[in-house]
Design an enzyme around this catalytic site. Structure first.
Site, PDB file in Angstrom:
ATOM      1  N   GLU A 192       0.888  -1.165   0.000  1.00 27.85           N
ATOM      2  CA  GLU A 192       0.000   0.000   0.000  1.00 27.85           C
ATOM      3  C   GLU A 192       0.923   1.211   0.000  1.00 27.85           C
ATOM      4  O   GLU A 192       1.737   1.370   0.908  1.00 27.85           O
ATOM      5  CB  GLU A 192      -0.891  -0.044   1.240  1.00 27.85           C
ATOM      6  N   CYS A 196      -1.782   8.689   3.618  1.00 22.73           N
ATOM      7  CA  CYS A 196      -1.718   8.422   2.183  1.00 22.73           C
ATOM      8  C   CYS A 196      -3.059   8.671   1.530  1.00 22.73           C
ATOM      9  O   CYS A 196      -3.149   8.901   0.339  1.00 22.73           O
ATOM     10  CB  CYS A 196      -1.226   7.014   1.912  1.00 22.73           C
TER      11      CYS A 196
END
Ligand code: UN1
Length: 506
Positions: A265, A299
């Site tokens: 990720e 993020c």
């Protein structure tokens, strides 16, 4: 609140100091001891960490291989029960964990509470999922005289390499997934946040995870590289930069040995599209939260805001007004909205970015940062085109671009062209517009008429594709399988003796 602030004040002062060391049974590390400084007050040492050496990494694999043999044969139900005990322990130790999150990672109270909630949710969710997915072997359809059983097993010694921005939730999310799927785990936290990680590992051990099935191996990129290069590695869960994920992929490809998965990720260049029908107050609120909460160090955070030009002036003024109201400072105070940047290196990158932007674009708003720590205040930059921003800027910087109603297709093309695909926001009261946007983009998590951070475990499985990661969603129904391997056992029950005793297995 008083007692919490007192506890915070003590932990922030380094009382009691946490001294993290590698946790590998039988190994006493000779690694260098590194002080851990508080990002909000550089005068404060929160504790220290002894980083793992190359020899420690080697030992961790040797011990982990033994741990795996026992742990992977422990019934799924017992593995899941450890995760549930871990969730309880986290809740029981909430205040101390909260204080450490503030001291070491600069987390505000709101962020700290949300992070502990998320960590607890990961444990409980994966416990339930593991029982559902791995609990019993499935009897497959087939001809009589044959018994076919389909089952899941752990893969071996799995590496969990995690980031500093969610030093508890992501660290623990990866580890709990890997463990409950039946793997032994080598856990390497980000070098900026080893103390909270160390505390989490000790709680895991207290919760019943065998010490040889969960090895704590702190250190910098060289430790990560040694783990990834190891021939006995069975898989990697990684959250961090796209660049580091490329490096891990290359390292895995460069060695002979088992073919292993990378669950990654990574970054995002997350956009929000706002049209002229959107509700202004809702947009302002959602933009400020998505871009500036956690000092933009998620993020999932909003980086690139597309405002339809008819409302752009008005919207920008409202967003700027709301940004001005944010309280920056000591994350352990209840009144603080935005804490520090993780360290001076990240802060310098943000400063360099704003200096760049000043040369070619319009910096519309620069907040004022307090002294004494790695503070960087919210900024708003107006871009002349989306192409002016090509890389993820990991901090509280909102970039705004204007678009004309007829140009929606080119806005969508610009978002696709970035190559990232993590989060996307849309604000509109026209259903056809929302559909056009959601149909056109493959972004992993799409948020309509709301903010775009804080995905809820089990409700909003989280993760992106393309430059943003391998597309496997943490906290979702298809995540645990990535950590496990399938096995099929086919038994000829018509053969002499019938092998009947085998059929009860699983
Ligand atoms: C990250 O910041 O690395 O939805 C990912 C959210 C969080 C993001 C975590 N789950 O805001």
């Amino acid at each position: 609140r008083d007692s919490l602030e007192k506890l915070m004040a003590n932990v922030v002062k380094g009382v009691p100091a946490v001294q993290a060391v590698p946790l590998i049974p039988g190994v006493s590390s000779k690694g260098a001891e590194v002080p851990v400084q508080s990002p909000s007050n550089h005068a404060v040492k929160v504790g220290s960490v002894r980083n793992a050496t190359a020899a420690d990494v080697e030992q961790a694999f040797a011990v982990g291989a033994k741990g795996f043999r026992t742990w992977s044969r422990t019934p799924v139900d017992a593995r899941a029960a450890c995760l549930e005990r871990m969730a309880d322990l986290l809740e029981e130790n909430r205040d101390r964990v909260l204080a450490l999150l503030a001291a070491e990672a600069g987390k505000t109270l709101d962020d700290g509470i949300a992070e502990i909630r998320e960590a607890v949710d990961f444990c409980r969710y994966y416990a339930v999922e593991a029982r559902r997915l791995f609990g019993t072997a499935t009897k497959m359809p087939g001809p009589t005289g044959e018994d076919n059983r389909y089952l899941w097993r752990g893969r071996g010694v799995f590496a969990c390499i995690s980031p500093w921005n969610f030093p508890l939730a992501i660290f623990l999310g990866q580890i709990s997934a890997a463990l409950v799927a039946g793997n032994a785990v080598i856990a390497k936290p980000a070098p900026q946040t080893p103390l909270i990680a160390y505390e989490a590992i000790r709680l895991f051990h207290q919760a019943g995870i065998p010490e040889d099935a969960l090895l704590f191996v702190p250190g910098g990129p060289e430790v990560g590289a040694a783990i990834v290069a190891h021939s006995a590695l069975a898989g990697v869960a990684f959250t961090g930069s796209t660049r580091t994920a490329w490096g891990i992929n290359r390292a895995l490809a460069a060695k002979d040995g088992p073919i292993v998965p990378l669950i990654a990720e990574t970054g995002g260049l997350n956009a929000m599209i706002v049209d002229a029908t959107a509700l202004a107050e809702q947009v302002a609120d959602d933009v400020v939260l998505s871009a500036f909460r956690s000092a933009g160090q998620r993020c999932s955070a909003l980086r690139l805001l597309f405002l339809q030009e008819d409302i752009a002036d008005n919207m920008t003024t409202m967003i700027e007004g709301a940004a001005r109201e944010l309280q920056l400072g000591d994350p352990s105070l209840v009144t603080t909205d935005v804490g520090p940047i993780i360290d001076d290196k990240q802060k310098a990158m943000l400063e360099a970015h704003i200096a760049d932007m000043r040369e070619t674009q319009k910096v519309r708003y620069s907040g004022k940062a307090p002294d004494g720590g790695s503070f960087f205040a919210p900024h708003i930059v107006e871009l002349d085109s989306p192409g002016a921003l090509t890389k993820e800027v990991f901090g509280p910087v909102l970039h705004i671009v204007r678009w004309k109603a007829k140009d929606l297709p080119s806005v969508l093309a610009d978002i696709t062209a970035s190559g990232y695909g993590l989060t996307l926001g849309v604000h509109s009261r026209i259903e056809a517009t929302i559909r056009k946007v959601t149909d056109a983009l493959d972004t992993g998590n799409v948020y309509v008429n709301r903010n775009m951070i804080g995905a809820v475990v089990g409700t909003q499985p989280f993760g992106g594709s393309g430059l943003s990661g391998s597309g496997f969603k943490a906290g979702g129904p298809a995540y645990l399988q990535r950590f496990a391997q399938e096995q099929v056992i086919s038994i000829n029950t018509a053969a002499a003796g019938g092998n009947a005793s085998l059929i009860a297995m699983g």
